[in-house]
Design a protein around this motif. Structure first.
Motif, PDB file in Angstrom:
ATOM      1  N   THR A 136      11.212  22.349  -8.478  1.00 39.63           N
ATOM      2  CA  THR A 136      11.495  21.659  -9.836  1.00 39.63           C
ATOM      3  C   THR A 136      10.318  20.647 -10.278  1.00 39.63           C
ATOM      4  O   THR A 136      10.167  20.864 -11.638  1.00 39.63           O
ATOM      5  CB  THR A 136      13.062  21.196  -9.861  1.00 39.63           C
ATOM      6  N   ILE A 137       9.949  20.057  -9.543  1.00 40.77           N
ATOM      7  CA  ILE A 137       8.913  18.748  -9.886  1.00 40.77           C
ATOM      8  C   ILE A 137       7.721  18.926  -9.568  1.00 40.77           C
ATOM      9  O   ILE A 137       6.746  18.419  -9.572  1.00 40.77           O
ATOM     10  CB  ILE A 137       9.215  17.545  -9.384  1.00 40.77           C
ATOM     11  N   ARG A 138       7.365  20.438  -9.325  1.00 35.52           N
ATOM     12  CA  ARG A 138       6.062  21.104  -8.882  1.00 35.52           C
ATOM     13  C   ARG A 138       5.008  20.575  -9.708  1.00 35.52           C
ATOM     14  O   ARG A 138       4.009  20.472  -9.454  1.00 35.52           O
ATOM     15  CB  ARG A 138       6.182  22.662  -8.480  1.00 35.52           C
ATOM     16  N   ASP A 139       5.062  20.562 -11.272  1.00 37.83           N
ATOM     17  CA  ASP A 139       4.325  20.285 -12.322  1.00 37.83           C
ATOM     18  C   ASP A 139       3.770  18.918 -12.336  1.00 37.83           C
ATOM     19  O   ASP A 139       3.046  18.700 -13.191  1.00 37.83           O
ATOM     20  CB  ASP A 139       4.532  21.062 -13.429  1.00 37.83           C
ATOM     21  N   ASN A 140       4.375  18.200 -11.746  1.00 40.27           N
ATOM     22  CA  ASN A 140       4.209  16.591 -11.761  1.00 40.27           C
ATOM     23  C   ASN A 140       3.637  16.201 -10.410  1.00 40.27           C
ATOM     24  O   ASN A 140       4.253  15.799  -9.499  1.00 40.27           O
ATOM     25  CB  ASN A 140       5.460  15.730 -12.100  1.00 40.27           C
ATOM     26  N   ALA A 141       1.981  16.330 -10.423  1.00 36.13           N
ATOM     27  CA  ALA A 141       1.469  16.011  -9.201  1.00 36.13           C
ATOM     28  C   ALA A 141       1.734  14.561  -8.704  1.00 36.13           C
ATOM     29  O   ALA A 141       1.774  14.280  -7.416  1.00 36.13           O
ATOM     30  CB  ALA A 141      -0.035  16.274  -9.391  1.00 36.13           C
ATOM     31  N   ALA A 151      15.285  12.938  -9.914  1.00 36.37           N
ATOM     32  CA  ALA A 151      14.170  13.676 -10.729  1.00 36.37           C
ATOM     33  C   ALA A 151      14.276  15.045 -11.154  1.00 36.37           C
ATOM     34  O   ALA A 151      13.873  15.366 -12.268  1.00 36.37           O
ATOM     35  CB  ALA A 151      12.678  13.290 -10.106  1.00 36.37           C
ATOM     36  N   SER A 152      14.725  15.850 -10.335  1.00 37.28           N
ATOM     37  CA  SER A 152      14.898  17.265 -10.586  1.00 37.28           C
ATOM     38  C   SER A 152      15.863  17.502 -11.834  1.00 37.28           C
ATOM     39  O   SER A 152      15.624  18.369 -12.735  1.00 37.28           O
ATOM     40  CB  SER A 152      15.298  17.827  -9.292  1.00 37.28           C
ATOM     41  N   MET A 153      16.879  16.757 -11.626  1.00 36.88           N
ATOM     42  CA  MET A 153      18.111  16.860 -12.686  1.00 36.88           C
ATOM     43  C   MET A 153      17.218  16.279 -14.017  1.00 36.88           C
ATOM     44  O   MET A 153      17.571  17.183 -15.210  1.00 36.88           O
ATOM     45  CB  MET A 153      19.208  15.947 -12.408  1.00 36.88           C
ATOM     46  N   CYS A 154      16.599  15.303 -14.130  1.00 32.05           N
ATOM     47  CA  CYS A 154      15.918  14.895 -15.308  1.00 32.05           C
ATOM     48  C   CYS A 154      14.728  16.008 -16.076  1.00 32.05           C
ATOM     49  O   CYS A 154      14.961  16.189 -17.167  1.00 32.05           O
ATOM     50  CB  CYS A 154      15.236  13.647 -15.167  1.00 32.05           C
ATOM     51  N   VAL A 155      14.187  16.435 -14.875  1.00 28.31           N
ATOM     52  CA  VAL A 155      13.352  17.719 -15.477  1.00 28.31           C
ATOM     53  C   VAL A 155      14.389  18.818 -16.002  1.00 28.31           C
ATOM     54  O   VAL A 155      13.787  19.313 -17.233  1.00 28.31           O
ATOM     55  CB  VAL A 155      12.339  18.186 -14.249  1.00 28.31           C
ATOM     56  N   ALA A 156      15.157  19.146 -15.401  1.00 30.24           N
ATOM     57  CA  ALA A 156      16.011  20.420 -15.871  1.00 30.24           C
ATOM     58  C   ALA A 156      16.598  19.847 -17.121  1.00 30.24           C
ATOM     59  O   ALA A 156      16.925  21.002 -17.995  1.00 30.24           O
ATOM     60  CB  ALA A 156      17.080  20.612 -14.778  1.00 30.24           C
ATOM     61  N   ALA A 157      16.932  18.670 -17.543  1.00 30.83           N
ATOM     62  CA  ALA A 157      17.520  18.090 -18.582  1.00 30.83           C
ATOM     63  C   ALA A 157      16.300  18.012 -19.694  1.00 30.83           C
ATOM     64  O   ALA A 157      16.900  17.713 -20.901  1.00 30.83           O
ATOM     65  CB  ALA A 157      18.171  16.649 -18.325  1.00 30.83           C
ATOM     66  N   GLY A 158      15.424  18.228 -19.573  1.00 32.43           N
ATOM     67  CA  GLY A 158      14.400  18.343 -20.704  1.00 32.43           C
ATOM     68  C   GLY A 158      13.414  17.231 -20.729  1.00 32.43           C
ATOM     69  O   GLY A 158      12.734  16.899 -21.714  1.00 32.43           O
ATOM     70  N   PHE A 159      13.259  16.517 -19.483  1.00 31.02           N
ATOM     71  CA  PHE A 159      12.349  15.111 -19.511  1.00 31.02           C
ATOM     72  C   PHE A 159      11.079  15.248 -18.769  1.00 31.02           C
ATOM     73  O   PHE A 159      11.199  15.881 -17.373  1.00 31.02           O
ATOM     74  CB  PHE A 159      13.189  13.940 -19.168  1.00 31.02           C
ATOM     75  N   ALA A 219      22.733  23.603 -13.116  1.00 26.69           N
ATOM     76  CA  ALA A 219      21.552  24.346 -12.676  1.00 26.69           C
ATOM     77  C   ALA A 219      21.058  24.067 -11.461  1.00 26.69           C
ATOM     78  O   ALA A 219      20.321  24.972 -10.783  1.00 26.69           O
ATOM     79  CB  ALA A 219      20.402  24.267 -13.975  1.00 26.69           C
ATOM     80  N   ARG A 220      20.715  22.708 -11.039  1.00 28.10           N
ATOM     81  CA  ARG A 220      20.275  22.525  -9.587  1.00 28.10           C
ATOM     82  C   ARG A 220      20.942  23.018  -8.296  1.00 28.10           C
ATOM     83  O   ARG A 220      20.668  23.467  -7.443  1.00 28.10           O
ATOM     84  CB  ARG A 220      20.145  20.799  -9.640  1.00 28.10           C
TER      85      ARG A 220
END
Length: 314
Positions: free
Chosen positions: A92-97, A123-131, A302-303
């Protein structure tokens, strides 16, 4: 073709590569071959906690594959849930190096793994929530600060995110502390207060995510006792002056007991993941949107329930 991390990891053919394969490979990619080879020389109970989950799950699946007429539910053991959620969070966080590199360093160290694992989940939940997520500067010792700053991908609104995890002796590689009593307590008051302290002076709406790190719910009375304890903790803090205004907008209490189960089959009772929130009636700073709790709850769901179909890549 699937790209994980810095390289091509897998040739995807005819839909054979499932989300389970994806999560598994993302976990392996974090550790790398030299680390994995070193770990394989150690007894299972001395390996990295996440790799204990992985090896236990893989051996269990290999054992099932050698049998016939197996119920698919037999694959669903605690170690599998713990390992695959770990890998899926990494995906889920793959795009944030920068986020991936910072967490990788802490995830590989045994003394920081538990906290880092929870930060990864948040962090995964925040990304999934649109942040979009950005770490705060840990080198700034002049003030308290939260783990992340989240920026809404649509509106640009910013939030502060704090992650706290309850350590318990013998769990996730944590060796010190007192023995767990027969009647397990939630005992998260100190974590909530630490989260309050870290949000002092913050210019953004703030959200705390607390990992209760409790075992599977043994029965309904115990679960209700845990929820009542959390409720009493938050009521006590309100009575002590933390509610008007409250330094944070919401506190989320999360529990995933998969790592307690390991070889045990997960069912709706034993594997119960729960998510409890407390919304501040009078936060210091207003919510950036009225549906923040709903967004995080949907991200949590979703996670723990990855998509059935494999996501597209180029």
């Amino acid at each position: 073709m699937l790209i994980i991390g810095s390289g091509i990891y897998k040739q995807v053919q005819d839909g054979e590569y499932s989300p389970v394969n994806l999560a598994h490979d993302c976990g392996l990619e974090l550790f790398g071959e030299p680390y994995l080879e070193e770990q394989e020389q150690m007894p299972l109970d001395q390996r990295h906690p996440a790799l204990q989950w992985m090896y236990t799950y893989v051996e269990h699946r290999e054992h099932l594959e050698n049998q016939e007429h197996i119920d698919p539910k037999d694959e669903q053991i605690g170690a599998g849930g713990a390992w695959l959620r770990f890998g899926y969070d990494l995906f889920t966080i793959r795009d944030n190096a920068k986020l991936h590199a910072r967490l990788k360093e802490r995830l590989l160290k045994l003394d920081s793994f538990q906290g880092a694992r929870h930060e990864l989940a948040v962090a995964s939940m925040c990304v999934a929530a649109g942040f979009d997520i950005e770490f705060e500067d840990d080198s700034d010792n002049q003030r308290n600060h939260t783990e992340f700053i989240g920026t809404d991908k649509i509106t640009g609104a910013k939030i502060a995110v704090e992650a706290k995890s309850r350590h318990r002796k013998g769990v996730k590689g944590f060796a010190s502390g007192r023995d767990i009593p027969p009647e397990q307590e939630v005992a998260v008051r100190g974590l909530v207060l630490d989260g309050f302290d870290n949000t002092k002076g913050c210019q953004y709406p703030s959200y705390i995510f607390v990992d209760a790190n409790l075992p599977p719910v043994p029965d309904e009375p115990t679960f209700q006792r845990w929820l009542a304890e959390i409720d009493q903790t938050m009521n006590d803090l309100a009575a002590e002056g933390y509610a008007d205004p409250c330094p944070v907008n919401a506190v989320f209490f999360i529990n995933d007991p998969s790592h307690y189960l390991l070889t045990e089959r997960v069912d709706n009772d034993a594997g119960n993941l729960w998510f409890q929130h407390y919304l501040a009636a009078t936060p210091s700073i207003a919510h950036p949107a009225p549906n923040m709790v709903e967004r995080f709850f949907n991200a949590f769901r979703a996670r723990i329930s990855p998509p059935a179909e494999f996501p597209g890549f180029q």
